[in-house]
Motif scaffolding. Structure first.
Motif, PDB file in Angstrom:
ATOM      1  N   CYS A  40       1.131   6.793   7.999  1.00 29.86           N
ATOM      2  CA  CYS A  40       0.469   5.735   8.782  1.00 29.86           C
ATOM      3  C   CYS A  40       0.870   4.340   8.301  1.00 29.86           C
ATOM      4  CB  CYS A  40      -1.052   5.894   8.705  1.00 29.86           C
ATOM      5  SG  CYS A  40      -1.678   7.321   9.595  1.00 29.86           S
ATOM      6  N   SER A  41       0.894   4.126   6.974  1.00 23.53           N
ATOM      7  CA  SER A  41       1.205   2.794   6.456  1.00 23.53           C
ATOM      8  C   SER A  41       2.639   2.397   6.804  1.00 23.53           C
ATOM      9  CB  SER A  41       0.975   2.726   4.943  1.00 23.53           C
ATOM     10  OG  SER A  41       1.772   3.682   4.264  1.00 23.53           O
ATOM     11  N   TRP A  84      -4.511  13.482   2.543  1.00 22.43           N
ATOM     12  CA  TRP A  84      -4.568  12.022   2.676  1.00 22.43           C
ATOM     13  C   TRP A  84      -3.296  11.333   2.183  1.00 22.43           C
ATOM     14  CZ3 TRP A  84      -4.073   8.594  -1.334  1.00 22.43           C
ATOM     15  CH2 TRP A  84      -4.245   9.086  -2.618  1.00 22.43           C
ATOM     16  N   VAL A  85      -2.620  11.931   1.194  1.00 24.44           N
ATOM     17  CA  VAL A  85      -1.372  11.319   0.703  1.00 24.44           C
ATOM     18  C   VAL A  85      -0.346  11.268   1.828  1.00 24.44           C
ATOM     19  CG1 VAL A  85       0.594  11.611  -0.843  1.00 24.44           C
ATOM     20  CG2 VAL A  85      -1.721  11.902  -1.723  1.00 24.44           C
ATOM     21  N   ILE A 130       0.947   4.132  -2.999  1.00 24.90           N
ATOM     22  CA  ILE A 130       0.599   5.535  -2.747  1.00 24.90           C
ATOM     23  C   ILE A 130       1.763   6.445  -3.131  1.00 24.90           C
ATOM     24  CG2 ILE A 130       0.004   7.243  -0.967  1.00 24.90           C
ATOM     25  CD1 ILE A 130      -1.415   4.932   0.525  1.00 24.90           C
ATOM     26  N   ASN A 169       6.438  10.647   9.723  1.00 21.71           N
ATOM     27  CA  ASN A 169       6.590   9.230  10.059  1.00 21.71           C
ATOM     28  C   ASN A 169       7.284   8.943  11.388  1.00 21.71           C
ATOM     29  OD1 ASN A 169       8.650   6.621   9.395  1.00 21.71           O
ATOM     30  ND2 ASN A 169       6.456   6.292   9.250  1.00 21.71           N
ATOM     31  N   GLY A 185       4.572  13.510   4.481  1.00 20.76           N
ATOM     32  CA  GLY A 185       4.227  12.241   5.121  1.00 20.76           C
ATOM     33  C   GLY A 185       5.430  11.583   5.771  1.00 20.76           C
ATOM     34  N   VAL A 243       0.847  -1.204   0.000  1.00 19.67           N
ATOM     35  CA  VAL A 243       0.000   0.000   0.000  1.00 19.67           C
ATOM     36  C   VAL A 243       0.878   1.248   0.000  1.00 19.67           C
ATOM     37  CG1 VAL A 243      -1.605   1.368   1.405  1.00 19.67           C
ATOM     38  CG2 VAL A 243      -2.007  -1.080   1.066  1.00 19.67           C
ATOM     39  N   ASN A 244       1.920   1.240   0.841  1.00 19.83           N
ATOM     40  CA  ASN A 244       2.832   2.382   0.928  1.00 19.83           C
ATOM     41  C   ASN A 244       3.526   2.637  -0.413  1.00 19.83           C
ATOM     42  OD1 ASN A 244       5.859   3.329   1.583  1.00 19.83           O
ATOM     43  ND2 ASN A 244       4.487   4.182   3.121  1.00 19.83           N
ATOM     44  N   LEU A 258      -0.803  11.602   5.126  1.00 24.77           N
ATOM     45  CA  LEU A 258      -1.257  10.779   6.256  1.00 24.77           C
ATOM     46  C   LEU A 258      -1.202   9.287   5.917  1.00 24.77           C
ATOM     47  CD1 LEU A 258      -4.269  12.907   7.540  1.00 24.77           C
ATOM     48  CD2 LEU A 258      -2.088  12.545   8.699  1.00 24.77           C
ATOM     49  N   SER A 259      -1.579   8.927   4.694  1.00 25.00           N
ATOM     50  CA  SER A 259      -1.568   7.510   4.285  1.00 25.00           C
ATOM     51  C   SER A 259      -0.149   6.956   4.266  1.00 25.00           C
ATOM     52  CB  SER A 259      -2.211   7.342   2.909  1.00 25.00           C
ATOM     53  OG  SER A 259      -3.549   7.761   2.926  1.00 25.00           O
ATOM     54  N   LEU A 260       0.782   7.745   3.720  1.00 27.34           N
ATOM     55  CA  LEU A 260       2.176   7.299   3.679  1.00 27.34           C
ATOM     56  C   LEU A 260       2.750   7.165   5.087  1.00 27.34           C
ATOM     57  CD1 LEU A 260       3.553   9.410   0.688  1.00 27.34           C
ATOM     58  CD2 LEU A 260       3.354   6.916   0.778  1.00 27.34           C
TER      59      LEU A 260
END
Length: 299
Positions: free
Chosen positions: A161-162, A154-155, A91, A111, A107, A87-88, A157-159
Motif C-alpha cells: 500500500c505505501s 500487515w507487513v 517497514i 504492489n 508485498g 514509512v515504506n 499489505l503495508s509495503l
C-alpha cells in the motif's frame, strides 16, 4: 535496438540490486530499524546532492524548489511522497531484520496489482476482464494467509500500500527521478538528523564500529543507485517489459529469505503465493493481449 539493450541492462541492474538489498540490511541487524532509517535518509540526501553537482543539475534542482514553493499543491504532494517512502523504507528494514523477508516479498508481488487498482479508482483508468479476475485471485491469496495465521499479513499489505500510494503521488506530480528523490529526502532529513542527535547519547557505542558507520553512510548510494538505474531503464524499454522485469526483485528476496536465512515457507505461504503468482501472470498477459488488440483496431 542499442537503446533497448541498454535500457534492459539498466532495468535488470535496478531490480537485481533491489532484490539483494536485504543482504545489506542484514549486515546492520544489530542496529534498530528506526536508526538505520534515519541514517539512510541523511546519507541518501547528501549522496543525491553530490550527484546533482557532478551531473551539473544543481541549477535545475534550485529552479524546481522555487517552483514548488509557488505551487503549494505539488509541494504538499511531495511531502506526502516523502512520508510514504520513509514509512515504506522503515517497514522493509524492520521486516528484513526481524525475519519477515518472505512476507515482504509477498508485498512487492502485490504492489503492481495495487498500482492498477489505484489507477482505476483515482485516475479512472480502464479495467479489463482478466485484470479483474487477477484482483480476485490476489485477494484470495491474502485471505488464505490471513485465515491460516489468524492475523492480517500487515507487513505485506503495508509495503504494498505505501509503495503503491507513493507511485501514484509521483505519477500525479510528474517530476524528474533524481530531483524528486533529492527533494523527498531533503524534506525528511531535518527530522532524521534531530532523531540521530537526540538518540546518539543513548546508543550502545560498542555497536557503532567503523565498519558499521561505513555501512550506514553507504546506505545513501545503496538507496539511490537502483532508483537511478530504474529511471534510465524506463526511458528505453516498454512499460509492459518493465512490468515483467519487476518480479525479479521480490523473487530474489523470497529466495534469500527461504534458502539463505531459512525463514518458514509453509503450505499457507504456498497457497497465497500461488494465487498471487497466477494473478500476476493473468494480469501481465491480459495487459499484453489488450494492447495488441487496441493496436490492431487502430491500424
Amino acid at each position: 535496438m542499442e537503446n533497448k539493450k541498454l535500457g534492459t541492462i539498466y532495468a535488470l541492474l535496478a531490480y537485481v540490486l533491489w532484490g539483494i538489498l536485504p543482504l545489506y540490511w542484514k549486515l546492520l541487524e544489530h542496529i534498530e530499524a528506526k536508526e538505520i532509517l534515519s541514517y539512510r535518509i541523511v546519507a541518501s540526501f547528501f549522496f543525491m546532492i553530490a550527484l546533482l553537482i557532478v551531473q551539473k543539475n544543481w541549477s535545475t534542482f534550485l529552479h524546481t524548489c522555487r517552483l514548488l514553493w509557488r505551487e503549494k499543491k505539488r509541494a504538499i504532494a511531495l511531502i506526502v511522497a516523502s512520508l510514504l517512502i520513509s514509512v515504506n523504507w522503515f517497514i522493509y528494514i524492520w521486516a528484513v531484520n526481524h525475519n519477515h523477508m518472505v512476507e515482504a516479498s509477498l508485498g512487492y508481488y502485490m504492489n503492481p496489482l495495487l498500482n492498477v487498482l489505484l489507477g482505476i479508482v483515482v485516475l479512472k483508468e480502464r479495467l479489463y476482464k482478466w485484470q479483474a479476475v487477477s484482483f480476485i485471485l490476489a485477494a484470495a491469496g491474502v485471505l488464505l494467509m490471513t485465515i491460516e495465521y489468524g492475523k492480517i499479513p500487515w507487513v505485506a499489505l503495508s509495503l504494498a500500500c505505501s509503495f503503491a500510494l507513493y507511485s501514484l503521488v509521483k505519477k500525479v506530480i510528474s517530476i524528474d527521478a533524481t530531483i524528486g528523490l533529492t527533494v523527498e529526502t531533503m524534506l525528511v532529513t531535518p527530522f532524521a538528523l534531530i532523531f540521530i542527535i537526540h538518540s546518539f547519547g543513548q546508543l550502545n557505542v560498542a555497536s557503532f564500529s567503523f565498519a558499521t558507520m561505513l555501512l550506514l553512510v553507504g546506505a545513501g548510494p545503496a538507496t539511490a543507485l537502483p532508483l537511478l538505474y530504474f529511471a534510465k531503464g524506463a526511458q528505453h524499454i516498454s512499460l509492459t517489459f518493465l512490468g515483467f522485469l519487476q518480479y525479479i526483485s521480490p523473487t530474489l528476496s523470497l529466495l534469500l529469505g527461504v534458502f539463505l536465512f531459512h525463514e518458514p515457507f509453509t503450505n499457507a505461504h504456498m497457497y497465497a503465493f500461488g494465487c498471487i503468482w497466477t494473478a500476476l501472470l493473468l494480469f501481465s498477459l491480459s495487459s499484453t493481449w489488450e494492447k495488441r488488440r487496441e493496436k490492431s483496431l487502430n491500424a
